[in-house]
Scaffold this motif. Structure first.
Motif, PDB file in Angstrom:
ATOM      1  N   SER A 113       0.799  -1.216   0.000  1.00  9.25           N
ATOM      2  CA  SER A 113       0.000   0.000   0.000  1.00  9.25           C
ATOM      3  C   SER A 113       0.839   1.277   0.000  1.00  9.25           C
ATOM      4  CB  SER A 113      -0.944  -0.037   1.195  1.00  9.25           C
ATOM      5  OG  SER A 113      -1.839   1.019   1.111  1.00  9.25           O
ATOM      6  N   ASP A 294      -2.665   6.423  -3.485  1.00 12.64           N
ATOM      7  CA  ASP A 294      -1.501   5.809  -2.842  1.00 12.64           C
ATOM      8  C   ASP A 294      -0.882   4.701  -3.688  1.00 12.64           C
ATOM      9  OD1 ASP A 294      -3.547   3.989  -2.564  1.00 12.64           O
ATOM     10  OD2 ASP A 294      -2.772   3.184  -0.695  1.00 12.64           O
ATOM     11  N   GLU A 380     -12.882   5.331   5.918  1.00 13.51           N
ATOM     12  CA  GLU A 380     -11.975   5.352   7.056  1.00 13.51           C
ATOM     13  C   GLU A 380     -11.189   6.655   7.077  1.00 13.51           C
ATOM     14  OE1 GLU A 380     -10.314   1.196   8.037  1.00 13.51           O
ATOM     15  OE2 GLU A 380      -9.895   1.564   5.940  1.00 13.51           O
ATOM     16  N   SER A 382      -8.165   6.916   7.395  1.00 13.40           N
ATOM     17  CA  SER A 382      -6.864   6.729   6.747  1.00 13.40           C
ATOM     18  C   SER A 382      -6.969   6.919   5.226  1.00 13.40           C
ATOM     19  CB  SER A 382      -6.306   5.355   7.081  1.00 13.40           C
ATOM     20  OG  SER A 382      -7.256   4.344   6.774  1.00 13.40           O
ATOM     21  N   LYS A 393     -11.431  -0.317  -0.735  1.00 15.16           N
ATOM     22  CA  LYS A 393     -11.537   1.123  -0.874  1.00 15.16           C
ATOM     23  C   LYS A 393     -10.990   1.506  -2.246  1.00 15.16           C
ATOM     24  CE  LYS A 393      -7.517   1.945   2.102  1.00 15.16           C
ATOM     25  NZ  LYS A 393      -7.271   0.759   2.915  1.00 15.16           N
TER      26      LYS A 393
HETATM   27  C1  G16 Z   1      -4.953  -0.475   5.556  1.00 15.70           C
HETATM   28  C2  G16 Z   1      -6.332  -0.985   5.775  1.00 15.70           C
HETATM   29  C3  G16 Z   1      -7.214   0.104   6.267  1.00 15.70           C
HETATM   30  C4  G16 Z   1      -6.619   0.791   7.480  1.00 15.70           C
HETATM   31  C5  G16 Z   1      -5.216   1.247   7.180  1.00 15.70           C
HETATM   32  C6  G16 Z   1      -4.482   1.769   8.403  1.00 15.70           C
HETATM   33  O1  G16 Z   1      -4.954   0.415   4.498  1.00 15.70           O
HETATM   34  O2  G16 Z   1      -6.871  -1.521   4.588  1.00 15.70           O
HETATM   35  O3  G16 Z   1      -8.442  -0.456   6.561  1.00 15.70           O
HETATM   36  O4  G16 Z   1      -7.383   1.881   7.847  1.00 15.70           O
HETATM   37  O5  G16 Z   1      -4.469   0.165   6.696  1.00 15.70           O
HETATM   38  O6  G16 Z   1      -4.297   0.735   9.277  1.00 15.70           O
HETATM   39  P1  G16 Z   1      -3.386   0.875  10.542  1.00 15.70           P
HETATM   40  O7  G16 Z   1      -3.908   2.061  11.306  1.00 15.70           O
HETATM   41  O8  G16 Z   1      -3.558  -0.416  11.279  1.00 15.70           O
HETATM   42  O9  G16 Z   1      -1.973   1.135  10.066  1.00 15.70           O
HETATM   43  P2  G16 Z   1      -3.906   0.251   3.328  1.00 15.70           P
HETATM   44  O10 G16 Z   1      -4.225   1.362   2.382  1.00 15.70           O
HETATM   45  O11 G16 Z   1      -2.565   0.375   4.005  1.00 15.70           O
HETATM   46  O12 G16 Z   1      -4.138  -1.113   2.803  1.00 15.70           O
END
Ligand code: G16
Length: 561
Positions: A113, A294, A380, A382, A393
């Motif tokens: 990600s 991202d 979310e 984030s 997402k």
């Molecule tokens: C992932 C998850 C999201 C989460 C984010 C942050 O996003 O898919 O649901 O909100 O990580 O997670 P954490 O606070 O545990 O670091 P991505 O875009 O990194 O796949």
């Protein structure tokens, strides 16, 4: 062709986190490491045998090697067909769209990600199930369990690839190059179909929005906009949709070439990691609308002249205005947000008289609600928002949604849409403070300190705000009844404010402590204040009660969003 069984000892720590298994590239490069994890997925998901698997990633360093290896593993494990994105590329939302449209039984998405890439960066792999969404916790737990006892993996050894234009036998290096061409070939008993990575996705999102209206908006003299793909996976998607289909000038999509190391950048679309875009739009006001996505294309940041849209607000605005978009013209069934996301979308759901849900952090928790039709939109803090069109997402979807809103509200700007929203529903001031790469023991100690204080907090005050509840968030899925505990510490001041503390589940270095702050303001005269100043009493409270600064010696957060 020969099928080999290779004996291996289990690797420690192959436990999927918030979003799949994320580790340093060097960890994944250990002989047998990737193979062991993928074999554990195949062992835990027998439904893949005889079925179709989707495979692709965000193009980061190690993506191509991983794909060549996974193809050989899949062929040796009875998979019938693998759909691979050309050049190994599939954004996370596109992978979800491909799984759903082609009725695949699952998918492997290679991405860490927003985490940095390159030889010293991060790599990741996540398993998505047949609904197109991330595997739920029960499945990731089963995969982890399997990694702890695994003793062998199965792999196709010598390459035997047959196709119309292909030679009959190729080396692994050649296999890695063959994914550059759209077409079909055989690998052992398995069909490999290399697909255009954008086509399915463009068809799915193309059906949702008023493209004619957006085209007119983009062509409007004086409307200036930019999309920053941050040298990550979204470039080809943004070019197809925004430039080819919507007529935006080619120069409006920047950093559009996916690079193995994201051009040395940090493909995390937020004001801290996209400072130039932020400066140009929010501070200098040289553009009307800008957005970024991202590493794997599932996150989005929306900026307007003079305003960076808080992701929590973005979800609320989209929910409140959904009927202006053709795909949601009949209304939405409900909205879900992760627990640390502000309660702005709850206020909208209440006004619309639709259900709202609070889930743990992690997109996987939205899957059952989407499948059951209980929610249409979810998001979310984030920088993630999406709907029931896929089960991930979706960064570009959010950008198109905002463009559609601007097109449907002539004369309005991003800022005026937000201000009108706040006047109607109240404003939830919001910020997240991250302390990164903290010593894991110190991070745990800080959270333990606050956890120990929770029972005594109700009745105490944070400035003028009375604490009404404090707990460690636990969730019971309303659809399948599954339970998840220990999902973050909440200190709640009624409807007025919240302070939340949790450890990130996506970091790869030490621990990342996240502190989240939310303050509700109903008075329109006080809805345009400086965010950090308004939240200061909550920030001070969190720092004192966790003892974070004292325990870690840090004097300030590393990232503020
Ligand atoms: C992932 C998850 C999201 C989460 C984010 C942050 O996003 O898919 O649901 O909100 O990580 O997670 P954490 O606070 O545990 O670091 P991505 O875009 O990194 O796949």
């Amino acid at each position: 062709m020969s099928l080999r069984e290779v004996a291996i000892a289990p690797f420690e720590g192959q436990k999927p986190g918030t979003s799949g298994l994320r580790k340093k590239v060097t960890v994944f490069q250990q002989p047998g490491y990737l193979e062991a994890f993928v074999q554990a997925v195949f062992d835990t998901a027998p439904e893949l045998q005889g079925g179709t698997l989707v495979l692709g990633g965000d193009g980061r360093f190690f993506n191509r090697e991983a794909i060549a290896t996974i193809l050989r593993l899949a062929a040796a494990n009875g998979i019938d067909r693998v759909l691979v994105g050309q050049r190994g590329i599939l954004s996370t939302p596109a992978a979800s769209a491909v799984i759903r449209r082609h009725r695949a039984r699952g998918g492997l998405v290679l991405s860490a990600s927003h985490n940095p890439g390159g030889p010293d960066g991060d790599f990741g792999i996540k398993y998505n199930i047949a609904n197109g969404g991330p595997a739920p916790e029960a499945v990731t737990e089963a995969i982890f369990k399997r990694t702890q006892t695994i003793g062998r993996y199965r792999i196709l050894d010598a390459m035997d690839v047959k196709g119309v234009t292909m030679p009959s036998s190729v080396s692994e290096r050649m296999l890695d190059q063959w994914i550059d061409q759209v077409g079909e070939y055989r690998l052992g008993g398995m069909t490999v179909q290399v697909i255009d990575p954008v086509e399915d996705y463009a068809a799915v999102v193309g059906a949702l929005f008023d493209f004619d209206a957006i085209r007119r908006l983009i062509a409007r003299p004086g409307f200036r906009f930019r999309f920053d793909a941050m040298h990550a996976v979204t470039g080809p998607y943004a070019r197809r949709l925004l430039v080819d289909m919507l007529g935006a000038p080619a120069t409006s999509v920047i950093n559009a070439e996916p690079k193995e190391d994201f051009g040395g950048g940090h493909p995390d679309p937020n004001p801290a990691h996209a400072p130039e875009l932020y400066q140009a739009v929010v501070v200098d006001g040289t553009l009307d609308f800008a957005a970024a996505s991202d590493g794997d294309g599932d996150r989005n940041m929306i900026l307007g002249k003079g305003i960076a849209v808080s992701p929590s607000d973005s979800l609320a605005v989209l929910a409140a205005n959904a009927t202006l978009v053709p795909g949601y013209a009949r209304g939405i069934s409900g909205v879900a947000r992760s627990m640390p996301t502000s309660r702005a979308s709850d206020a909208v759901a209440a006004a619309l008289k639709v259900e709202s849900f609070e889930t743990p952090t992690g997109w996987k928790f939205f899957g059952t609600l989407l499948d059951a039709g209980r929610i249409t939109l979810c998001g979310e803090e984030s920088y993630g928002t999406s709907s029931d069109h896929v089960r991930e997402k979706d960064g570009l979807w959010a950008v198109l949604f905002w463009l559609n809103l601007l097109a449907a509200k002539p004369g309005e700007t991003v800022l005026s849409i937000l201000q009108a929203h706040w006047r109607r529903f109240g404003r939830h001031y919001y910020s997240r403070h991250d302390y990164e790469a903290v010593d894991a023991k110190q991070a745990a100690a800080a959270l333990d300190r606050l956890r120990a204080a929770l029972p005594g907090l109700p009745g105490e005050k944070i400035g003028a705000l009375a604490i009404t509840a404090a707990d460690d968030f636990a969730y019971r899925d309303p659809v399948d009844g599954s339970e998840s505990r220990g999902q973050g510490l909440r200190v709640i001041c009624g409807e007025q404010a919240r302070v939340i503390a949790r450890l990130s589940g996506t970091g790869t270095e030490g621990a990342t402590v996240r502190l989240y702050f939310e303050l509700f303001e109903s008075d329109p005269a006080r809805q345009n204040d400086d965010v950090q100043s308004r939240l200061q009493p909550l920030i001070d409270f969190a720092e004192v009660r966790t003892g974070l600064r004292e325990i870690t010696g840090r004097t300030a957060p590393d990232v503020i969003t």
